[in-house]
Structures are given as structure tokens and as C-alpha cells.
Design a protein around this motif. Structure first.
Motif, PDB file in Angstrom:
ATOM      1  N   SER A  26       0.818  -1.220   0.000  1.00 30.62           N
ATOM      2  CA  SER A  26       0.000   0.000   0.000  1.00 30.62           C
ATOM      3  C   SER A  26       0.848   1.264   0.000  1.00 30.62           C
ATOM      4  O   SER A  26       0.363   2.348  -0.344  1.00 30.62           O
ATOM      5  N   GLU A  27       2.127   1.128   0.387  1.00 33.08           N
ATOM      6  CA  GLU A  27       3.013   2.280   0.391  1.00 33.08           C
ATOM      7  C   GLU A  27       3.748   2.445  -0.932  1.00 33.08           C
ATOM      8  O   GLU A  27       4.519   3.394  -1.116  1.00 33.08           O
ATOM      9  N   LEU A  28       3.520   1.527  -1.872  1.00 32.23           N
ATOM     10  CA  LEU A  28       4.183   1.566  -3.170  1.00 32.23           C
ATOM     11  C   LEU A  28       3.172   1.779  -4.273  1.00 32.23           C
ATOM     12  O   LEU A  28       1.971   1.549  -4.101  1.00 32.23           O
ATOM     13  N   SER A  29       3.649   2.198  -5.404  1.00 31.81           N
ATOM     14  CA  SER A  29       2.766   2.382  -6.557  1.00 31.81           C
ATOM     15  C   SER A  29       3.557   2.183  -7.838  1.00 31.81           C
ATOM     16  O   SER A  29       4.792   2.201  -7.839  1.00 31.81           O
ATOM     17  N   GLY A  30       2.829   1.958  -8.909  1.00 30.85           N
ATOM     18  CA  GLY A  30       3.460   1.847 -10.215  1.00 30.85           C
ATOM     19  C   GLY A  30       4.462   0.730 -10.299  1.00 30.85           C
ATOM     20  O   GLY A  30       4.228  -0.395  -9.837  1.00 30.85           O
ATOM     21  N   LYS A  31       5.638   1.052 -10.887  1.00 24.32           N
ATOM     22  CA  LYS A  31       6.665   0.041 -11.113  1.00 24.32           C
ATOM     23  C   LYS A  31       7.215  -0.529  -9.805  1.00 24.32           C
ATOM     24  O   LYS A  31       7.525  -1.718  -9.730  1.00 24.32           O
ATOM     25  N   GLU A  32       7.327   0.308  -8.766  1.00 27.04           N
ATOM     26  CA  GLU A  32       7.828  -0.177  -7.474  1.00 27.04           C
ATOM     27  C   GLU A  32       6.924  -1.273  -6.921  1.00 27.04           C
ATOM     28  O   GLU A  32       7.392  -2.288  -6.402  1.00 27.04           O
ATOM     29  N   GLN A  33       5.623  -1.060  -7.040  1.00 21.84           N
ATOM     30  CA  GLN A  33       4.681  -2.054  -6.551  1.00 21.84           C
ATOM     31  C   GLN A  33       4.747  -3.333  -7.374  1.00 21.84           C
ATOM     32  O   GLN A  33       4.712  -4.442  -6.844  1.00 21.84           O
ATOM     33  N   GLU A  34       4.866  -3.176  -8.688  1.00 27.02           N
ATOM     34  CA  GLU A  34       4.966  -4.339  -9.573  1.00 27.02           C
ATOM     35  C   GLU A  34       6.226  -5.135  -9.268  1.00 27.02           C
ATOM     36  O   GLU A  34       6.202  -6.375  -9.225  1.00 27.02           O
ATOM     37  N   ASP A  35       7.344  -4.455  -9.060  1.00 34.99           N
ATOM     38  CA  ASP A  35       8.600  -5.135  -8.746  1.00 34.99           C
ATOM     39  C   ASP A  35       8.507  -5.884  -7.420  1.00 34.99           C
ATOM     40  O   ASP A  35       8.998  -7.008  -7.284  1.00 34.99           O
ATOM     41  N   ALA A  36       7.881  -5.251  -6.433  1.00 36.28           N
ATOM     42  CA  ALA A  36       7.735  -5.887  -5.128  1.00 36.28           C
ATOM     43  C   ALA A  36       6.866  -7.129  -5.230  1.00 36.28           C
ATOM     44  O   ALA A  36       7.178  -8.173  -4.624  1.00 36.28           O
ATOM     45  N   MET A  37       5.780  -7.054  -5.983  1.00 38.86           N
ATOM     46  CA  MET A  37       4.893  -8.204  -6.153  1.00 38.86           C
ATOM     47  C   MET A  37       5.606  -9.326  -6.885  1.00 38.86           C
ATOM     48  O   MET A  37       5.418 -10.505  -6.570  1.00 38.86           O
ATOM     49  N   ARG A  38       6.443  -8.982  -7.856  1.00 38.13           N
ATOM     50  CA  ARG A  38       7.190  -9.995  -8.604  1.00 38.13           C
ATOM     51  C   ARG A  38       8.168 -10.723  -7.688  1.00 38.13           C
ATOM     52  O   ARG A  38       8.300 -11.950  -7.749  1.00 38.13           O
TER      53      ARG A  38
END
Length: 549
Positions: A26-38
Motif C-alpha cells: 500500500s506504500e508503493l505504486s506503479g513500477k515499485e509495486q509491480e517489482d515488489a509483487m514480482r
């Protein structure tokens, strides 16, 4: 989410599971969130552990998993954390004025703590303060009124892990701590049964008094503790009160009374009487054999009274001879009572005498009776053998040449112990057992906290003392055909315990078999998949039938 309640301003207080090993998406968005999920997906087959314990029975790997407190703002739909990421909340209550929270728990940084602190959170200011540092193992807490908190807690100094709690009060303004009542019973229902579902309130204040459940001898009473420290039994029927709620007219509770399964009851304060509200499972009582426990007690050499019971076999005829099975409870600080216990009833229905008792180490008779630290397999074993002797004496229909023994958890430990110390039993079934306290301490989710405490030693300073109390040490003397039942996700008494005993008996030429249930935990007999619970009973019955009938 685990629990919730409404605060005075209409917001919601929630206790919920927090996964500290995962990124906060929830503290991330965009590419940062996608990278974290990956990265999370890529690492799903990798488990990192860096704390003790790293897993928990029934929950799997729990490394960096905590129960945290949160506030949910119903207007803005936002969530605010009350406790820190690595703080483990073990309970909380809202004040009568709904302006404060009392919560208890501990900072879990590397190794789980034994003691818990008591903390007060202001919903108005959003600040927490310490009421009591972690010097007690706090089991329950509540507001006695808006200025006083009551809790049950133990310092664990005299009798260790199992020391019964006392009742204390803490003044919110001054922080003054006082003993309200000394108590020598557990503040919960530990009367054992395998037919309960769910749970509820077991500790609640109402109109300046505390209501709580607690075991006395072999029944679980509903008790009242007043502001003067006087404890009275409100409901003291045969059986057990599982959970309750209290109101102006009386108390509504779920209990197991006599030989009935769980029912809903109402205690009317005005007439001081109990009414059963529900009538579930009537077919069981009218169409099936339900054996009534026959009490049988004795006084052992140290002066303690050992309470026990006998279930008579289906279609019992005194002039005939029957096989008998000694059933040993878990804990060890649990207790048998007269409540319905399916395993016991099943064996009685199959034509066996069923013998069961509360040896020393059990709950219900105080700290001194329950104290077996450093002495596992001594007077607890003696009590069980004395009880079997008494049963054979009192019931001549028992065939002493066709005795079986079984039990799970501590009962499994004791079954393992028994087969290494006597060959009087012609068949044994050991479930979710302990073979070696050395491996238990290193593997179990309570290995350090419980295992070292109960052995009164640790692996490095007292290995011989621990080994002396381990059934595996005596497995070379076993002659009893033994079935081992274990679950592969049992993180309390881990499956290597069963494997070690099985290996030892095979090594020494003793007839043995092991049945492993995949996907089940320590609670297979109580909450396992129905198909597994049926198969488990079939395995037990066949093992005994083939050797005792």
C-alpha cells in the motif's frame, strides 16, 4: 482479522495478522509495486527464518508474523496501526467509556518472550503508555471500571510454565499494582473433549465484578470475583462451561453438561437456576449407546487423590470377560471429566472397557498436584499403573491379559514411556507423541518455552537429565505391538518424534506400524478433515481388535 469492537467515536478497533516479512504494497505504486509483487511471487518457494519459534502448530511458518492492533476510521476508510510491527498482541479490551484500550503482549525481536506487558492506549490522543512492564505471563485482562484494570497473571517462578495465575489490579492513574486474589487453578476450561466447536468469552467484567471460567477437580465452573477479592462459584454443575456472556438478567453460556454435547444454557440470577435452551443431537442420546462414566478414585502414596472413571463396554454383562484400554490425556496439565468424549465413547461402543484418570501433572487440584517438572515418567506413570490395578480389582470382567493403552500428545509421550517400562499391555496406539525431549526442544513451536521448562534443564547444561525423561532411551526394552499416528504438519510434537519411535521398534524387532496424515496438524482428532478423523478411528480400532479380541 482476528477480533474487533466499536470505539466511542464510531470507529473500529481491530486485531489482525501482520506479515512483517512481506513488503507493504500500500506504500508503493506503479513500477515499485509491480517489482515488489514480482519478488514476492519469485520467493514463494523460499522460507527464511531468523527467530524462535519460526513456526506454529496450525498456522505453519510464522517468521515475522505478528498480531497487531489497528484503528479503522469509518469516515475516511483509513487504517492506523496502534502497535509496532514486531510487537505481538495477545489480547485487548475496550474501556467502559470507550475512550481507551488496554492491551497486553510483548516485543518479539528474536526469541518469543515468556512474559507480557500491560499497556493503555488513548483513542483521543493516539498515544500508548506502559502500565506494567513484562514481569507476568498475562492470560487475560479487562477494565474493572474506568480507572482500574484487572488481569490474571503468573510470574512462573515457583512452578514454571504451568504456574497458576493470581488476580491483580492496576490503577490507571497511579499505576499501582495490587494482588486482588490468590488462586490455585487455571483460568480457562481445560476439561478435555474432542467435540467442541468454536469459542467465546471466558473472562469478563460486569458491574464491578469479574466473571471467569476455571477448573476445580474435574469440572469447569463459572466463577465470580468481587472487588473485595472473594471468589464464588456461580455455575458449578457437573461438566464444563466453555464460554459465556453476562447481562442484567443472568448469564448465557455454552457448556457440556453431563453426557450431552455442547448446548446453550441460561443462568437466571433471580431464581438462581439453569435452563437448557437448545436440544441438539437428540438422536445421539436416544438411538446410540452413550456410556456413563463410572467414578473410581484412590489416594496415592504422597496423599494426593487421583480421580478416574471407567466406561462399561456396549452390551456389558458382568459375568463375561472383556478387553480394556487405558486412555491417557494430553497436557500434561489438562484434565479428564465426565463430559462427552467421542474417542472414549467409540472404544466403549466397540466392546472395550475404557479406563481414564487424572494422574499427577493434571489440572484441577492446584500447583503442587500439577508439578512434574523434571520428573516426567515417575509418579505420573506410577499413578496410571495404580489406576489400572484398581480397575482390574473393582471390575473382575476386565481381562488382565487383554489390556491396551493409548493417548495423544502428553498421552502419546506416556504411551511411548509405558511400552519401554512394562509389557503388561498387549497393544498400544501412540498419537502425536514425544520420543526425545532433545529433538522436541529443537523442533517444537514450544520447544524452548515449554520443553526446557518442563525438563528443568536444557540440552547443553543437562542433556542426561533430558535424555533420562525421554521414551526413546528405553525403546530397546519395548515388546508391545505399537501403532504410531502422526500428522505431517504437526509443529507441536513434530513428526520426527513418531519416526524415531517407529524406527527404534523396527530396529529391535517389535511389531509396529505408522500412519501419517498429510495436511493435518496436532489437532487431527479434534479438528481434522472428517475423512481423516474416520480413518484415524478405523486404524485405532483395527489395531486393538486384531490383538485384544
Amino acid at each position: 482479522m482476528k477480533e474487533f469492537c466499536l470505539s466511542g467515536d464510531g470507529n473500529i478497533v481491530v486485531s489482525a495478522v501482520f506479515e512483517g516479512s512481506r513488503p507493504n504494497l500500500s506504500e508503493l505504486s506503479g513500477k515499485e509495486q509491480e517489482d515488489a509483487m514480482r519478488k514476492v511471487k519469485e520467493g514463494k518457494d523460499i522460507q527464511v527464518i531468523d527467530e524462535l519459534p519460526w513456526w506454529s502448530n496450525g498456522a505453519g511458518f510464522t517468521n515475522k508474523r505478528r498480531t497487531r492492533l489497528y484503528l479503522f476510521n469509518t469516515a475516511t476508510k483509513t487504517v492506523t496501526a496502534v502497535t509496532d510491527p514486531l510487537f505481538q498482541v495477545t489480547g485487548f479490551r475496550l474501556s467502559p467509556c470507550r475512550g481507551y484500550l488496554v492491551y497486553f503482549g510483548f516485543e518479539f525481536l528474536h526469541t518469543e518472550e515468556k512474559m507480557t506487558g500491560l499497556y493503555l492506549y488513548s483513542l483521543a490522543t493516539g498515544e500508548s503508555r506502559t502500565l506494567l512492564a513484562p514481569v507476568y505471563a498475562i492470560a487475560q485482562a479487562d477494565f474493572l471500571n474506568d480507572s482500574t484494570i484487572i488481569f490474571s497473571g503468573s510470574d512462573q517462578k515457583t512452578y514454571g510454565f504451568y504456574t497458576n495465575p493470581w488476580f491483580y489490579t492496576v490503577e490507571i492513574g497511579s499505576g499501582k499494582l495490587a494482588v486482588l486474589a490468590e488462586y490455585d487453578c487455571n483460568v480457562s476450561n481445560v476439561i478435555l473433549a474432542d467435540c467442541r466447536l468454536g469459542g467465546g468469552i471466558t473472562f469478563k467484567t460486569y458491574e464491578g465484578s469479574l466473571f471467569f471460567t476455571g477448573v476445580v477437580n474435574h469440572d469447569c465452573y463459572l466463577n465470580k470475583l468481587d472487588a473485595n477479592g472473594e471468589i464464588t462459584h456461580v455455575v458449578q454443575e457437573e461438566g464444563g462451561v466453555d464460554c459465556f456472556d453476562v447481562g442484567q438478567k443472568g448469564i448465557i453460556f455454552i457448556g457440556m453438561m453431563g453426557q450431552r454435547l455442547q448446548e446453550l444454557y441460561f443462568f437466571d440470577k433471580e431464581r438462581n437456576g439453569i435452563t437448557r435452551i437448545t436440544s441438539f443431537n437428540e438422536e445421539l442420546y436416544t438411538n446410540y449407546y452413550v456410556a456413563k462414566p463410572q467414578p473410581l478414585s484412590f489416594t496415592e502414596t504422597d496423599g494426593f487423590t487421583i480421580d478416574g472413571w471407567v466406561l462399561l463396554p456396549f452390551e456389558y454383562e458382568p459375568q463375561k470377560k472383556y478387553p480394556a484400554i487405558l486412555f491417557i490425556h494430553g497436557g500434561p496439565k489438562g484434565a479428564f471429566g465426565t463430559v462427552f468424549f467421542n474417542d472414549l465413547q467409540y472404544l466403549a461402543g466397540q466392546g472395550y472397557f475404557v479406563l481414564f484418570c487424572n494422574p499427577r501433572g493434571s489440572e484441577g487440584k492446584g500447583n503442587a498436584f500439577a508439578a512434574i517438572r523434571g520428573n516426567y515418567g515417575t509418579f505420573d506413570y506410577d499413578n496410571l499403573m495404580q489406576f489400572v490395578d484398581l480397575c482390574i480389582e473393582k471390575y473382575p470382567a476386565i481381562d488382565s491379559g487383554r489390556l491396551g493403552v493409548t493417548g495423544g500428545s502428553y498421552g502419546g509421550f506416556m504411551t511411548n514411556w509405558i511400552i519401554g517400562h512394562t509389557d503388561r499391555f498387549k497393544a498400544a496406539v501412540s498419537e502425536r507423541s514425544i520420543a526425545s525431549w532433545i529433538s522436541f526442544i529443537g523442533l517444537s513451536d514450544i520447544g524452548i518455552s515449554f520443553g526446557e521448562d518442563q525438563m528443568d534443564a536444557n540440552i547443553w547444561s543437562g542433556p542426561e537429565k533430558i535424555w533420562r525423561q525421554s521414551p526413546l532411551r528405553y525403546a530397546d526394552k519395548a515388546k508391545t505391538p505399537t501403532l504410531f499416528i502422526h500428522s505431517d504438519q504437526d509443529y507441536r510434537c513434530c513428526i520426527p518424534e513418531g519416526y524415531q519411535m517407529f524406527t527404534a521398534l523396527k530396529r529391535f524387532g517389535v511389531e509396529t506400524r505408522m500412519c501419517v496424515f498429510r495436511g493435518e496438524c496436532h489437532d487431527l482428532s479434534r479438528s481434522g478433515k472428517p475423512i481423516h478423523r474416520v480413518r484415524r478411528l478405523q486404524e485405532i480400532a483395527k489395531w486393538f481388535d486384531d490383538r485384544l479380541k
